[in-house]
Design a protein around this motif. Structure first.
Motif, PDB file in Angstrom:
ATOM      1  N   TYR A  34       0.836  -1.208   0.000  1.00 30.09           N
ATOM      2  CA  TYR A  34       0.000   0.000   0.000  1.00 30.09           C
ATOM      3  C   TYR A  34       0.868   1.255   0.000  1.00 30.09           C
ATOM      4  CZ  TYR A  34      -2.695   3.858   1.908  1.00 30.09           C
ATOM      5  OH  TYR A  34      -3.239   5.094   2.118  1.00 30.09           O
ATOM      6  N   ILE A  35       1.894   1.272   0.847  1.00 31.92           N
ATOM      7  CA  ILE A  35       2.734   2.461   0.959  1.00 31.92           C
ATOM      8  C   ILE A  35       3.497   2.710  -0.333  1.00 31.92           C
ATOM      9  CG2 ILE A  35       4.683   3.473   2.213  1.00 31.92           C
ATOM     10  CD1 ILE A  35       3.621   1.665   4.617  1.00 31.92           C
ATOM     11  N   HIS A  36       3.929   1.607  -0.978  1.00 31.66           N
ATOM     12  CA  HIS A  36       4.590   1.747  -2.282  1.00 31.66           C
ATOM     13  C   HIS A  36       3.689   2.495  -3.264  1.00 31.66           C
ATOM     14  CE1 HIS A  36       6.534   0.780  -6.075  1.00 31.66           C
ATOM     15  NE2 HIS A  36       5.409   0.196  -6.478  1.00 31.66           N
ATOM     16  N   TYR A  37       2.443   2.075  -3.357  1.00 30.30           N
ATOM     17  CA  TYR A  37       1.519   2.739  -4.288  1.00 30.30           C
ATOM     18  C   TYR A  37       1.122   4.126  -3.802  1.00 30.30           C
ATOM     19  CZ  TYR A  37       1.020  -1.087  -7.543  1.00 30.30           C
ATOM     20  OH  TYR A  37       1.265  -2.035  -8.512  1.00 30.30           O
ATOM     21  N   TYR A  38       1.114   4.305  -2.499  1.00 29.77           N
ATOM     22  CA  TYR A  38       0.809   5.633  -1.952  1.00 29.77           C
ATOM     23  C   TYR A  38       1.807   6.653  -2.478  1.00 29.77           C
ATOM     24  CZ  TYR A  38       0.458   9.425   1.455  1.00 29.77           C
ATOM     25  OH  TYR A  38       0.331  10.658   2.048  1.00 29.77           O
ATOM     26  N   ILE A  48     -13.790   4.244  -8.653  1.00 28.97           N
ATOM     27  CA  ILE A  48     -14.573   4.461  -7.433  1.00 28.97           C
ATOM     28  C   ILE A  48     -14.513   3.184  -6.601  1.00 28.97           C
ATOM     29  CG2 ILE A  48     -16.840   5.038  -6.462  1.00 28.97           C
ATOM     30  CD1 ILE A  48     -17.536   6.291  -9.201  1.00 28.97           C
ATOM     31  N   LEU A  49     -14.013   3.291  -5.370  1.00 26.91           N
ATOM     32  CA  LEU A  49     -13.953   2.157  -4.448  1.00 26.91           C
ATOM     33  C   LEU A  49     -15.042   2.324  -3.400  1.00 26.91           C
ATOM     34  CD1 LEU A  49     -12.565  -0.386  -3.292  1.00 26.91           C
ATOM     35  CD2 LEU A  49     -11.017   1.148  -2.050  1.00 26.91           C
ATOM     36  N   LEU A  50     -15.919   1.310  -3.299  1.00 26.83           N
ATOM     37  CA  LEU A  50     -17.025   1.350  -2.338  1.00 26.83           C
ATOM     38  C   LEU A  50     -16.822   0.290  -1.270  1.00 26.83           C
ATOM     39  CD1 LEU A  50     -18.483   1.536  -5.513  1.00 26.83           C
ATOM     40  CD2 LEU A  50     -20.145   2.638  -4.013  1.00 26.83           C
ATOM     41  N   TYR A  75     -22.340   7.724 -15.833  1.00 25.04           N
ATOM     42  CA  TYR A  75     -21.163   7.211 -15.136  1.00 25.04           C
ATOM     43  C   TYR A  75     -20.561   5.984 -15.834  1.00 25.04           C
ATOM     44  CZ  TYR A  75     -23.437  10.063 -11.591  1.00 25.04           C
ATOM     45  OH  TYR A  75     -24.043  11.092 -10.932  1.00 25.04           O
ATOM     46  N   SER A  76     -20.843   5.824 -17.106  1.00 26.29           N
ATOM     47  CA  SER A  76     -20.405   4.621 -17.820  1.00 26.29           C
ATOM     48  C   SER A  76     -18.882   4.521 -17.930  1.00 26.29           C
ATOM     49  CB  SER A  76     -21.022   4.586 -19.223  1.00 26.29           C
ATOM     50  OG  SER A  76     -20.661   5.756 -19.952  1.00 26.29           O
ATOM     51  N   ASP A  77     -18.181   5.644 -17.812  1.00 25.71           N
ATOM     52  CA  ASP A  77     -16.717   5.611 -17.902  1.00 25.71           C
ATOM     53  C   ASP A  77     -16.044   5.261 -16.581  1.00 25.71           C
ATOM     54  OD1 ASP A  77     -16.781   6.275 -20.566  1.00 25.71           O
ATOM     55  OD2 ASP A  77     -16.589   8.430 -20.215  1.00 25.71           O
ATOM     56  N   TYR A  78     -16.843   5.177 -15.535  1.00 27.59           N
ATOM     57  CA  TYR A  78     -16.266   4.913 -14.216  1.00 27.59           C
ATOM     58  C   TYR A  78     -16.212   3.421 -13.935  1.00 27.59           C
ATOM     59  CZ  TYR A  78     -16.682   9.900 -13.185  1.00 27.59           C
ATOM     60  OH  TYR A  78     -16.565  11.264 -13.214  1.00 27.59           O
ATOM     61  N   LYS A  79     -15.145   3.009 -13.248  1.00 25.82           N
ATOM     62  CA  LYS A  79     -15.004   1.611 -12.838  1.00 25.82           C
ATOM     63  C   LYS A  79     -15.326   1.512 -11.351  1.00 25.82           C
ATOM     64  CE  LYS A  79     -11.012   2.342 -14.449  1.00 25.82           C
ATOM     65  NZ  LYS A  79      -9.559   2.347 -14.741  1.00 25.82           N
ATOM     66  N   LEU A  80     -16.225   0.574 -11.023  1.00 26.59           N
ATOM     67  CA  LEU A  80     -16.628   0.392  -9.635  1.00 26.59           C
ATOM     68  C   LEU A  80     -15.921  -0.817  -9.034  1.00 26.59           C
ATOM     69  CD1 LEU A  80     -20.508   0.885  -9.891  1.00 26.59           C
ATOM     70  CD2 LEU A  80     -18.728   2.626  -9.638  1.00 26.59           C
ATOM     71  N   TYR A  81     -15.457  -0.657  -7.818  1.00 29.19           N
ATOM     72  CA  TYR A  81     -14.845  -1.758  -7.075  1.00 29.19           C
ATOM     73  C   TYR A  81     -15.489  -1.836  -5.688  1.00 29.19           C
ATOM     74  CZ  TYR A  81     -11.167  -1.750 -10.620  1.00 29.19           C
ATOM     75  OH  TYR A  81     -10.479  -1.816 -11.806  1.00 29.19           O
ATOM     76  N   PHE A  82     -15.707  -3.072  -5.249  1.00 29.67           N
ATOM     77  CA  PHE A  82     -16.282  -3.313  -3.926  1.00 29.67           C
ATOM     78  C   PHE A  82     -15.320  -4.167  -3.116  1.00 29.67           C
ATOM     79  CE2 PHE A  82     -19.804  -2.621  -6.772  1.00 29.67           C
ATOM     80  CZ  PHE A  82     -20.658  -1.797  -6.054  1.00 29.67           C
ATOM     81  N   SER A  83     -15.072  -3.761  -1.870  1.00 35.47           N
ATOM     82  CA  SER A  83     -14.271  -4.619  -0.990  1.00 35.47           C
ATOM     83  C   SER A  83     -15.188  -5.666  -0.367  1.00 35.47           C
ATOM     84  CB  SER A  83     -13.606  -3.786   0.108  1.00 35.47           C
ATOM     85  OG  SER A  83     -14.572  -3.240   0.971  1.00 35.47           O
ATOM     86  N   LYS A 116      -4.024  -1.424  -3.077  1.00 34.98           N
ATOM     87  CA  LYS A 116      -3.621  -0.681  -4.279  1.00 34.98           C
ATOM     88  C   LYS A 116      -4.693   0.327  -4.667  1.00 34.98           C
ATOM     89  CE  LYS A 116      -2.190  -1.473  -9.108  1.00 34.98           C
ATOM     90  NZ  LYS A 116      -1.913  -2.517 -10.120  1.00 34.98           N
ATOM     91  N   LEU A 117      -5.946  -0.103  -4.594  1.00 35.71           N
ATOM     92  CA  LEU A 117      -7.055   0.795  -4.928  1.00 35.71           C
ATOM     93  C   LEU A 117      -7.185   1.930  -3.916  1.00 35.71           C
ATOM     94  CD1 LEU A 117      -9.646  -1.885  -6.040  1.00 35.71           C
ATOM     95  CD2 LEU A 117      -8.830   0.008  -7.467  1.00 35.71           C
ATOM     96  N   LEU A 118      -6.922   1.646  -2.652  1.00 35.39           N
ATOM     97  CA  LEU A 118      -6.971   2.701  -1.637  1.00 35.39           C
ATOM     98  C   LEU A 118      -5.971   3.813  -1.963  1.00 35.39           C
ATOM     99  CD1 LEU A 118      -7.246   0.612   1.658  1.00 35.39           C
ATOM    100  CD2 LEU A 118      -8.944   2.254   0.831  1.00 35.39           C
TER     101      LEU A 118
END
Length: 813
Positions: A34-38, A48-50, A75-83, A116-118
């Motif tokens: 996470y810190i690497h990607y940060y 968008i992460l939900l 919002y068709s261009d947006y990618k949704l991710y769920f944890s 990574k998403l965060l």
């Protein structure tokens, strides 16, 4: 056979230890990822992460926002991710399919892709909080929808849980948007999580996205028909969870609920149906096959879709009734354990102020279910469902994703005063805590906004310690130190454990702690940060990396501490005293060792400790009490007899540690007793590693029957008041507030002639002796001759001067 069993037990323990190590390593690797990607990745403006309940569910506000983001072509261009938790992934997939949410992917909660998403997603939407490692990046837009209107107390308002509210508070404070359905909820959340003067984002009083379903009753009719329930009167039961996970209370609640359900099943008719939604720990233990008129909620559907189709809600202390009242349908409160429950858990509004009928048993409940709604809840809805409406998800997404300002944005109160963050440490039973609380008691808190911070784990054993703080102070608990890269691990190990220091090491030490400061406090503006306790290399380094003006208090001769103790870190102390904005010895006597370590006279300011003299007098008039934790060499009754007799009573109060000089004092008293054959020595201490050693040492003295050793008394003042002489026998010390306490109660004071107490005792006419057995013994003889006077300090003026000194800390050098 025994050998084989022993072998397998040993192997099993080794496997458990290995698993713990592997788990820790895996967690460290994820954090490093996470810190690497940060640091290395740019934000993806279309991601968008939900996160719904930390991956335990997909429902409520998050589900409704996801429907809008997936179903609206804008919002068709947006990618949704769920944890998702690993055991909920199938359930989450089914929910996505049922609600036709496409262009969405599922990632494992706290897994590598999630971290990574965060670090990369521009938009983060949650109804709870983020992983403890999370640090908000510049440009990220965070929305916190929360997940209910509070009836039960929250955050700081829950006495035994306030210490643990830090991660939730942090997630609220770093959010750009907070969604609320009413002014009532907005005001509760701001107060409970101490957000006044800290929160910099916007509040959207938009209503809850999940509550919009109640404004479409026709959809409820259709679902009811689809589920073949159209010809029945349908009730729903959603009680509050009462148990404690992993404890016997869970089994008690299961039996209790099962009993009530059996009674109801017998009383309901064939045209009546009860749908039940329980906490998972109870629900999985209930066998619904044994009921004819009762079943669990239909699988797959969001609970609010089910609520939208029923005729009546049965609940108790669950906030679901706030949301359900939007339907205008009947609500019944089944509060069979009302007195017991409300004694255990406080609530913001009394149930009797609500319009809903309350029942105590199943017979009353069934009768009430068969009655038509006979109350008016108009005012209730106006207050608690103030902003709920149709299409909330659509409106909110426009506002937070498309940046179309279709909602009115509100801000939290900012009174324009400086914010001051103070790290207080553990609030243990010691002089440092007394000094800190005395300071808070005396400062003018209307000049600035004060917030006290501490590490959550320090209060886990005694969470009610937080209640020692005055009600006006805000609290900012932190979860501790999490998430380092391998280079940061190496640098911190070399620095703290191996005591190495060079430019490379300090680069990564400071990178880590500056990120930790931003993680814990970075979304709020603090003009000053004060490390009041002055101890602990981690927190000293944390505040060293504060972007604000940092101040550190010095309560002891730290040259001596570094020489004689192994729990201090020389590099950190010297660096802090050299570079902090202000360094604050609490007495002139410890100016020299403080300067010696920091070699910077420009940042040193003397601030004497305040003294709660009125509180000491009040406490001294209370009865002598032995607490549950008190251990004494005499009983309370024996102690009271001794205190009332005519023999001299000498007393000292201080923790059982080397610097307090207890063995030196014991030897001096033993010499005195051997000659005069009278008197008692009372030692009262709190924590300390030398308690057992002190106890054993005293037992080997000739005067052992006249030595009283007490470990832990929450209020030793009634004992102190009845003694004749106070002795501070320390080898090194700060001021030693117990000197002031003894003087307040009219006792003469003998102190060892050491930096710390020396200046105070000299100034006010006390009695100093060399820090030796002979010195203390001669002091006892001087007391017998009437040569040790009472100082009789004017503590009102003393405190006024201490506060004048404290105020200078906020001035430029």
């Amino acid at each position: 056979m025994i050998i084989y069993i022993g072998y397998f037990i040993k192997e099993w323990k080794s496997m458990k230890k290995l698993k713990r190590i592997l788990k820790k390593v895996k967690s460290m690797l994820r954090s490093a990822w996470y810190i690497h990607y940060y640091y290395s990745s740019d934000l993806d403006g279309n991601t968008i992460l939900l996160d719904s309940k930390n991956g335990k569910d997909l429902g409520g506000n998050i589900l409704r926002l996801a429907q809008e983001l997936s179903g609206n072509s804008v919002y068709s261009d947006y990618k949704l991710y769920f944890s998702s938790n690993k055991d909920r992934k199938r359930q989450l997939k089914n929910t996505l399919e049922l609600y036709n949410i496409t262009n969405a992917k599922i990632v494992k909660e706290a897994g590598y892709r999630h971290y990574k998403l965060l670090a990369r997603a521009k938009y983060l939407i949650t109804d709870t909080s983020f992983p403890m490692e999370f640090v908000k990046k510049e440009g990220q837009i965070i929305t916190n929808t929360w997940h209910g209107t509070p009836l039960k107390k929250m955050g700081k308002d829950v006495d035994n849980q306030a210490y643990s509210m830090g991660n939730v508070q942090k997630s609220l404070l770093l959010s750009d948007y907070l969604l609320y359905p009413s002014d009532y909820m907005r005001n509760i959340m701001i107060k409970a999580y101490c957000m006044d003067n800290l929160y910099k984002g916007k509040i959207l009083c938009s209503g809850y996205p999940r509550n919009s379903v109640f404004f479409y009753p026709e959809e409820g009719v259709l679902l009811r028909a689809k589920l073949n329930m159209a010809d029945k009167k349908v009730f729903v039961y959603m009680p509050t969870w009462r148990g404690v996970v992993g404890k016997v209370e869970t089994e008690v609640q299961v039996l209790e609920v099962q009993n009530y359900l059996l009674q109801m099943d017998e009383m309901l008719s064939d045209d009546e149906l009860l749908l039940v939604r329980l906490h998972p720990f109870v629900a999985k233990a209930i066998d619904y096959n044994k009921f004819q008129h009762i079943c669990a909620f239909p699988d797959g559907y969001d609970p609010y879709d089910i609520l939208n189709m029923v005729d009546c809600l049965i609940t108790d202390y669950s906030s679901v009734f706030f949301d359900f009242s939007n339907t205008g349908k009947k609500i019944v409160l089944f509060v069979y354990d009302k007195e017991q429950y409300l004694d255990d858990r406080g609530i913001y509004v009394q149930l009797d102020s609500f319009p809903f009928p309350q029942v105590q048993n199943v017979s009353e409940l069934v009768k009430e279910l068969r009655k038509p709604k006979n109350y008016d809840d108009t005012e209730f809805r106006k207050k608690y469902c103030q902003y709920d409406r149709k299409n909330v998800a659509q409106i909110v997404c426009k506002h937070i994703i498309l940046n179309e300002k279709v909602l009115e944005e509100e801000t939290v109160i900012d009174n324009g005063k400086d914010n001051v963050l103070i790290y207080c440490g553990v609030l243990a039973k010691n002089g440092l805590t007394t000094a800190f609380l005395n300071l808070l008691e005396n400062i003018d808190h209307t000049k600035r906004n004060y917030f006290v911070t501490f590490v959550k784990s320090s209060y886990r054993k005694d969470p009610l310690q937080v209640k020692l703080l005055p009600s006006w102070v805000g609290i900012v608990p932190i979860t501790g130190f999490f998430g380092r890269t391998p280079l940061e691990v190496l640098a911190t190990v070399l620095y703290f454990r191996k005591k190495k220091k060079n430019r490379w090491i300090m680069k990564y030490v400071d990178r880590y702690y500056s990120r930790e400061f931003k993680k814990n406090y970075g979304e709020s503006d603090y003009t000053f940060v004060i490390h009041y306790s002055g101890y602990g290399e981690k927190t000293l380094t944390l505040f060293q990396n504060a972007p604000d003006r940092n101040i550190v208090f010095v309560h002891n001769d730290m040259v001596k501490e570094l020489e004689l103790k192994t729990n201090q870190h020389e590099h950190t102390v010297k660096r802090a005293y050299a570079e902090y904005f202000k360094v604050v010895p609490v007495t002139t006597d410890i100016y020299e060792p403080t300067f010696e370590l920091g070699n910077n006279s420009n940042n040193i300011c003397i601030v004497n400790n305040c003294h709660d003299y009125q509180g000491i007098i009040r406490k001294s008039n209370e009865k002598i009490i032995f607490d549950e934790r008190t251990i004494s060499t005499v009983s309370k009754a024996e102690l009271e007899i001794i205190l009332d007799n005519s023999e001299k009573k000498f007393i000292t109060i201080g923790r059982f540690s080397f610097e307090k000089g207890h063995q030196m004092l014991l030897n001096a008293f033993d010499k005195y007793y051997e000659i005069y054959k009278e008197g008692y020595l009372i030692i009262i201490g709190g924590y300390g590693q030398l308690y057992d050693e002190t106890l054993q040492y005293a037992q080997n003295l000739k005067s052992k029957n006249h030595i009283i050793i007490i470990r832990f008394m929450s209020n030793p003042m009634p004992v102190l008041k009845k003694c004749d002489l106070f002795i501070l026998s320390s080898l090194y010390e700060g001021l030693g507030l117990v000197i002031l306490e003894a003087d307040t109660l009219g006792l003469p004071v003998i102190s060892t002639d050491i930096p710390g107490p020396r200046g105070f005792v000299k100034e006010y006419g006390g009695y100093l002796v060399p820090p030796s057995v002979e010195g203390i013994y001669n002091g006892l003889i001087a007391f017998d001759r009437g040569e040790v006077p009472v100082m009789n300090v004017d503590y009102k003026r003393y405190n006024e001067h201490a506060i004048e000194q404290f105020e200078t800390l906020f001035e430029e050098n």
